[in-house]
Design an enzyme around this catalytic site. Sequence first.
Site, mmCIF file in Angstrom:
data_model
loop_
_atom_site.group_PDB
_atom_site.id
_atom_site.type_symbol
_atom_site.label_atom_id
_atom_site.label_comp_id
_atom_site.label_asym_id
_atom_site.label_seq_id
_atom_site.Cartn_x
_atom_site.Cartn_y
_atom_site.Cartn_z
ATOM 1 N N GLU A 126 93.436 12.532 53.544
ATOM 2 C CA GLU A 126 94.037 12.142 54.823
ATOM 3 C C GLU A 126 94.082 13.357 55.742
ATOM 4 O OE1 GLU A 126 98.602 12.059 54.570
ATOM 5 O OE2 GLU A 126 97.967 11.677 52.506
ATOM 6 N N ASP A 130 99.066 18.575 62.552
ATOM 7 C CA ASP A 130 99.676 19.840 62.959
ATOM 8 C C ASP A 130 100.922 19.537 63.782
ATOM 9 O OD1 ASP A 130 100.175 22.480 63.386
ATOM 10 O OD2 ASP A 130 98.582 22.783 64.864
ATOM 11 N N TYR A 244 103.576 9.774 55.433
ATOM 12 C CA TYR A 244 102.542 10.002 54.423
ATOM 13 C C TYR A 244 103.097 10.312 53.039
ATOM 14 C CZ TYR A 244 103.556 14.824 55.864
ATOM 15 O OH TYR A 244 104.190 16.005 56.187
ATOM 16 N N LYS A 332 91.574 23.363 54.615
ATOM 17 C CA LYS A 332 91.804 23.766 55.998
ATOM 18 C C LYS A 332 90.505 23.965 56.774
ATOM 19 C CE LYS A 332 95.587 24.179 56.873
ATOM 20 N NZ LYS A 332 96.569 25.267 56.724
ATOM 21 N N CYS A 437 106.105 61.574 62.737
ATOM 22 C CA CYS A 437 106.746 60.355 63.214
ATOM 23 C C CYS A 437 106.948 60.426 64.725
ATOM 24 C CB CYS A 437 108.091 60.157 62.510
ATOM 25 S SG CYS A 437 109.047 58.751 63.134
ATOM 26 N N CYS A 440 111.162 60.406 65.262
ATOM 27 C CA CYS A 440 112.052 61.511 64.889
ATOM 28 C C CYS A 440 111.330 62.840 64.712
ATOM 29 C CB CYS A 440 112.823 61.174 63.617
ATOM 30 S SG CYS A 440 111.802 61.138 62.119
ATOM 31 N N CYS A 455 106.898 57.872 57.591
ATOM 32 C CA CYS A 455 107.813 58.905 58.068
ATOM 33 C C CYS A 455 108.693 59.355 56.917
ATOM 34 C CB CYS A 455 108.672 58.355 59.201
ATOM 35 S SG CYS A 455 110.070 59.397 59.639
#
Length: 730
Positions: A126, A130, A244, A332, A437, A440, A455
Amino acid sequence: MTRTIAVDQLDAEQAAVELARLADALAAANSAYHTDDAPVMSDADFDALKRRNAAIEELFPALVRADSPSRQVGAAPADGFEKVTHAVRMLSLSNAFAESDVAEFDRTIRNFLGLSETEIIAYTAEPKIDGLSLSLRYESGKLIQAATRGDGSQGENVTGNARMIADIPRVIEGAPEIFEVRGEVYMSHADFNALNARILAEAEGDGGKRIGKTFANPRNAAAGSLRQLDAAITRARPLRFFAYAWGELSEPLAETQFDAITRLAEFGFKTNPLTRRCDSAEALLAQYRKIEAQRATLGYDIDGVVYKVDDLSFQTRLGFRSTTPRWAIAHKFPAELAWTRLEGIDIQVGRTGALSPVARLKPVTVGGVVVSNATLHNEDYISGRDNSGGEIREGRDIRVGDWVQVYRAGDVIPKIADVDLSKRVQSAVPYEFPRHCPVCGSEAIREEGDSVRRCSGGMICAAQAVEKLKHFVSRAAFDIEGLGAKQVEAFYQDGWIRTPAEIFDLEKSYGSGLQQLQNREGWGDKSAKKLFQAIDEKRHIPLNRFLFALGIRHLGEVAAATLARHFGSWDALKTVLNDAAGEPAMAATDAKARKALLSESPNWSELLSVDGIGETLVQSLLTSIAQPAERAMIDDLADRLTIEDVAAPASAGSPVAGKTVVFTGTLEKMTRAEAKARAEALGAKVSGSVSKKTDLLVAGPGAGSKAKKAGELGIEILDEDGWLELIGQA
């Protein structure tokens, strides 16, 4: 970040890092899709990421995480609606992407049921709508409750809104006394276009005083319309419903899936006219191709075809995995691509210190969604290499100003799939990934075998500290009403809270905290008092939520719940962790040395023995506890809380609930997979090896070393007939 190296080229350490990234990415995508009705990727894109996760788990089964996306469904229900607990869980579906996947699905079904290749198994096929999943509960023929899927166990009560949908009957004749119908709420293309046109017209008719906010696609429109707090708005929206499936039933609908769908139609529900019964994997693929050919002319969105075993008695035998039924799969349709200009590269710092490069793009529409950001994964990916030095994209690097291909199939934000060198501007220069980073200034370290540069600043890094605090107050963690991500960020910047423990000192630390909070923009007497009350209410917290809230790398919701169930209390778990992470490990500054010391600790094996807990997570837990600052932060937090013990699971009459069972030898009355599934459904833990913690060994013909070891340990041994008699199925 997404790993770019091919799955079959990953080593174990790389695979563990990749599985952690996938778990985080998919959890965030689930939340955006199911909770916020604001998906940042299509279903096909999301599935591509899950597919990579599954492929890695198949190659490295020992690394499967307790918080693996393969074990989770949906996301927590949104605020604003009463919560509903589903009598029967609403699960998601596993996915197929190629014809070979469908053949494998058929082979797996046959192996599980013990059927040969020549025996016919009927399936149904089936269209996969969506839209938004909805469960309708009827009692004595009357609609009494409608609920969204939510996280599969608990959804939102949208009964009043569901009554506004013409396709949903309020009363049905001849149905079972208890009758839960499940299906998909959707919006047709024509109705979607008309709705957006009406929104714009109404905005123009208001003299330009407001902006008409249109919907991006029919799925968003359907979800947003169903989840309106004002049912009158839902009534004005053209929603539709395909039935369904079903949940709780007081009596069966039919003996087969196809006949049950026919019964749903007889009760007055709309069912999809393209549903067909097929007698082979080849017939399923033929129906897939037929539906795919009609996709553009259906008038509503579909993203694949769902296959289900037709015989309902077979469905019962096949049962369920943790989040998906074994008897169904979604085949899919492919994802989509687009080209656009890369306008810049930003570096984001996450709560684990990971430096994540994000592409800033000239906006482009991909699969119905406008994309302006995309992941660049890591520094190797930008340079056109995998982290072992091999070429990807034939060695083409990515530079600011490049014309890049965007592929919405792999992360919370889409990814850059390729680059067109023929359009590269002469001024483009290779991108230099930062070694410090950007927040800092601490050194950004990339450990051997890791594709991620992190970091080293820890909690002194504002980005990490803020992200950890945001995680701490998130819905699945402490979920403090009135203290969300924006409030946390503001309070951190003002110096009010820097650690989770300080949240619970907020009112006390500021003797006039109430007054100060009242003086902040957007706060008043009522909201301030409400916040402090909400904080006080969270001083009592379940152990699993406490563990998840700590933000320890690789420790997700499922793993936290698993540890909580196993140890029962924070004191018990803390004792094991502290003993395992002893003084030598705490003193070790080298990561490899610390790992070696931790693995030699007496409680290392005990932690690994917990079903669903792997070495990567144990290493992460002990590394956190072994760091004095981290341990002090956790202890400070625990001192301010009452961490609730986990009650022992109710046996509900099961003779094997809570016991560890091992199967060995040949089983003759059911397959090994079926036996394992049945044992787990009865509350048992199924292990692949015999140890002192094994309670029961089920031995069939051909049992060897496991039976011998069980005998030496004095473990109870049953044959297959004895096992079936024990569980009441003789």
